[in-house]
Design a protein around this motif. Structure first.
Motif, mmCIF file in Angstrom:
data_model
loop_
_atom_site.group_PDB
_atom_site.id
_atom_site.type_symbol
_atom_site.label_atom_id
_atom_site.label_comp_id
_atom_site.label_asym_id
_atom_site.label_seq_id
_atom_site.Cartn_x
_atom_site.Cartn_y
_atom_site.Cartn_z
ATOM 1 N N ILE A 273 47.652 39.041 33.702
ATOM 2 C CA ILE A 273 47.583 37.631 33.474
ATOM 3 C C ILE A 273 48.928 37.119 33.226
ATOM 4 N N TRP A 274 49.942 38.088 33.036
ATOM 5 C CA TRP A 274 51.399 37.708 32.960
ATOM 6 C C TRP A 274 52.024 37.136 34.224
ATOM 7 N N SER A 275 51.386 37.766 35.168
ATOM 8 C CA SER A 275 51.836 37.372 36.573
ATOM 9 C C SER A 275 51.411 35.765 37.052
ATOM 10 N N LEU A 276 50.498 35.367 36.243
ATOM 11 C CA LEU A 276 49.985 33.827 36.591
ATOM 12 C C LEU A 276 51.190 32.681 36.084
ATOM 13 N N SER A 277 51.205 31.640 36.656
ATOM 14 C CA SER A 277 51.839 30.643 36.153
ATOM 15 C C SER A 277 50.949 30.058 34.572
ATOM 16 N N GLY A 278 51.864 29.430 33.953
ATOM 17 C CA GLY A 278 51.473 28.984 32.803
ATOM 18 C C GLY A 278 50.084 27.907 33.030
ATOM 19 N N GLY A 279 49.980 27.159 33.995
ATOM 20 C CA GLY A 279 49.053 26.122 34.196
ATOM 21 C C GLY A 279 47.619 27.035 34.804
ATOM 22 N N VAL B 43 45.740 33.479 25.646
ATOM 23 C CA VAL B 43 45.964 34.576 26.692
ATOM 24 C C VAL B 43 46.131 35.906 25.790
ATOM 25 N N ILE B 44 45.760 36.931 26.249
ATOM 26 C CA ILE B 44 46.077 38.360 25.779
ATOM 27 C C ILE B 44 46.976 38.832 26.878
ATOM 28 N N LYS C 112 40.672 38.981 34.704
ATOM 29 C CA LYS C 112 39.358 39.338 34.391
ATOM 30 C C LYS C 112 38.867 39.625 32.945
ATOM 31 N N LEU C 113 39.678 40.391 32.175
ATOM 32 C CA LEU C 113 39.327 40.565 31.099
ATOM 33 C C LEU C 113 39.589 39.537 30.137
ATOM 34 N N ALA D 248 33.602 36.682 37.094
ATOM 35 C CA ALA D 248 34.938 36.286 36.867
ATOM 36 C C ALA D 248 35.425 35.885 38.117
ATOM 37 N N SER D 249 34.998 36.559 39.163
ATOM 38 C CA SER D 249 35.526 36.095 40.502
ATOM 39 C C SER D 249 35.122 34.863 41.026
ATOM 40 N N ASP D 250 33.746 34.562 40.468
ATOM 41 C CA ASP D 250 33.274 33.043 40.908
ATOM 42 C C ASP D 250 33.895 32.117 40.095
#
Length: 506
Positions: free
Chosen positions: A393-399, A342-343, A349-350, A375-377
């Motif tokens: 991306i940081w707002s998502l859990s690790g999984g 992850v970046i 999306k990016l 990306a949405s698909d």
């Protein structure tokens, strides 16, 4: 006696409700396991305890006093430390400096820092807890598993009342896991409390006194581990009955897609030969440091091989960079999500579309409409829990970050997909979804390589199994022909009947 108590905790991020009316407590000297799917709220609750996030509503007490930390340092000062799921070390510094980071004054006299004192303190700490690390080694030279042990040592060094462990065993070998269990039992016996977050449910029964289940930002239940079964726990986490953890489909094997002939890398692996056919999942198992990841890094061009051949559909496909590998049709999801995945500063999306920009360019312009659509698909296909592709991306859990990494690889439309620890830090429900998607990809004719430290996983999902030890393939087995005991014996070099005569064409 209750050491920590939280009542009515609520927390929202944008339109997402991360925690909803959560009541939570921790007793003195106990090991409390937290279980739940990715995005269920476990890590968010821990970040509230650390002061990383401030709750929108609710209150907490610590040792009977109001507790509202202003940040991680404040929480640490009040006796709460945490081992994070993602490694937070300084690669250029030594092991000792990382363990005692921020505490230079402990090893200074007259304003002068004496590094040998820091090294000696680290040696004593490691000896006390049975940790096998060289305090003078630079962190950049360590394996992911060794880095995890540095994180554990640092958390223990604070002598906190409460130690939060978020997926502490995800990168550890069985031997290192036993060391961690001893550390936990020792801390508990001394009256310290442990909050243990793990998706390896067998660990809950091994080490925890109680288990609290989170689902969709809510606390579902807290029970004594002695009073529940594995089935109860799995179904409680998923909110539904999970019947088959490893739903492997029998898919007809197609033509040979990838052929690896005698590849070697000095000091890492030697004379590696194998192949993968269309519709086939070939599993690689071995102890941490056996060379599994290094072999795949060589094939993918992260750390190019010294000698040997790689063929894709009969044509040379030796790669010196990951971009070359992608051009050949080989994609890889790496085990190190933080350093090679992850970046953090980019959105979902990016992070998902980064590797295939060159495929959606019109001249010098990126087809943004196609990028958003694809990306949405993929978010829908992989069931990534996010409010949308523009979310950070940081707002998502690790999984869920892991699912984004899988999506990134799949958007390049590879012929060969290398999955290195694809379910590390992923909950039981999401694991099943990833396995089912692997089945679908195999059914569509993709050749898949699966590397996993989870022996039941790699046995359950592979058509063939290759055992790696000390940089060599020491065992080759068709699905169902080897027992877990036999595979472990080969991993440890204890088998006198190691099978290594199958040949690369089988």
């Amino acid at each position: 006696m209750k050491l920590l108590e939280a009542k009515g905790i609520n927390k929202r991020f944008y339109s997402t409700c991360a925690l909803s009316d959560v009541d939570f407590d921790l007793e003195e000297g106990e090991v409390l396991a937290l279980a739940g799917e990715n995005g269920a709220g476990k890590s968010t609750m821990m970040n509230v305890l650390l002061g990383i996030h401030r709750p929108d509503e609710g209150a907490m007490t610590l040792a009977g006093r109001p507790y509202a930390p202003k940040g991680p340092h404040d929480a640490l000062q009040q006796g709460i430390s945490m081992i994070h799921q993602e490694l937070r070390l300084v690669p250029s510094m030594t092991v000792a400096d990382n363990v005692w980071i921020g505490r230079v004054k402990n090893f200074s006299s007259g304003g002068i820092y004496f590094p040998e004192r820091c090294v000696e303190a680290s040696r004593k700490l490691f000896e006390e807890y049975g940790i096998e690390l060289n305090p003078k080694e630079r962190v950049a030279n360590l394996s992911v598993a060794q880095m995890q042990m540095v994180e554990i040592a640092r958390a223990v060094s604070y002598d906190s009342k409460i130690v939060i462990m978020d997926e502490p065993t995800s990168a550890l070998s069985d031997k290192e896991v036993e060391v961690l269990y001893k550390i936990i039992r020792r801390l508990s016996a001394a009256g310290k409390s442990i909050i243990f977050i793990s998706h390896k449910l067998e660990e809950v029964f091994e080490i925890a006194d109680r288990v609290t289940i989170f689902r969709d930002g809510r606390k579902i239940s807290t029970q004594r581990v002695a009073d529940i079964t594995m089935t109860d726990l799995i179904n409680g986490i998923a909110g539904r009955e999970v019947k088959d953890l490893y739903p492997k489909l029998d898919v007809p094997r197609g033509e040979k897609v990838l052929e690896v002939r005698g590849i070697s890398k000095a000091g890492t692996f030697s004379d590696i030969s194998f192949d993968v056919h269309a519709g086939e999942i070939v599993g690689f198992c071995g102890l941490v440091g056996a060379g599994r990841t290094e072999i795949m890094n060589g094939i993918y061009g992260i750390d190019p091989i010294d000698s040997g051949e790689v063929l894709l559909e009969g044509r040379p496909a030796l790669s010196r960079t990951p971009r070359q590998a992608l051009d050949h049709g080989i994609a890889m999801v790496t085990e190190d999500r933080l350093r090679r995945g992850v970046i953090v500063k980019m959105n979902v999306k990016l992070n998902m579309t980064l590797a295939y920009f060159y495929k959606i360019c019109r001249g010098t312009f990126i087809d943004r409409r196609r990028e958003t659509r694809d990306a949405s698909d993929m978010i829908k296909t992989l069931r990534v829990k996010t409010a949308g592709p523009e979310m950070p991306i940081w707002s998502l859990s690790g999984g869920n970050q892991q699912k984004v990494m899988v999506g990134r690889a799949l958007l390049t439309r590879p012929k060969v997909l290398i999955l290195d620890e694809p379910t590390r830090g992923v909950d039981v429900g999401a694991k099943s979804e990833i396995y089912q998607y692997c089945n679908q990809l195999a059914k569509e004719g993709m050749a898949i390589i699966l590397i996993s430290s989870d022996l039941p996983e790699v046995m359950g999902m592979s058509d063939r199994l290759l055992v790696v030890r000390e940089g060599r393939i020491v065992g080759r087995h068709s699905r169902g022909e080897a027992t877990a005991e036999q595979l472990m014996a080969e991993m440890f070099g204890l088998s006198s009947t190691t099978q290594n005569t199958e040949g690369s064409s089988k």
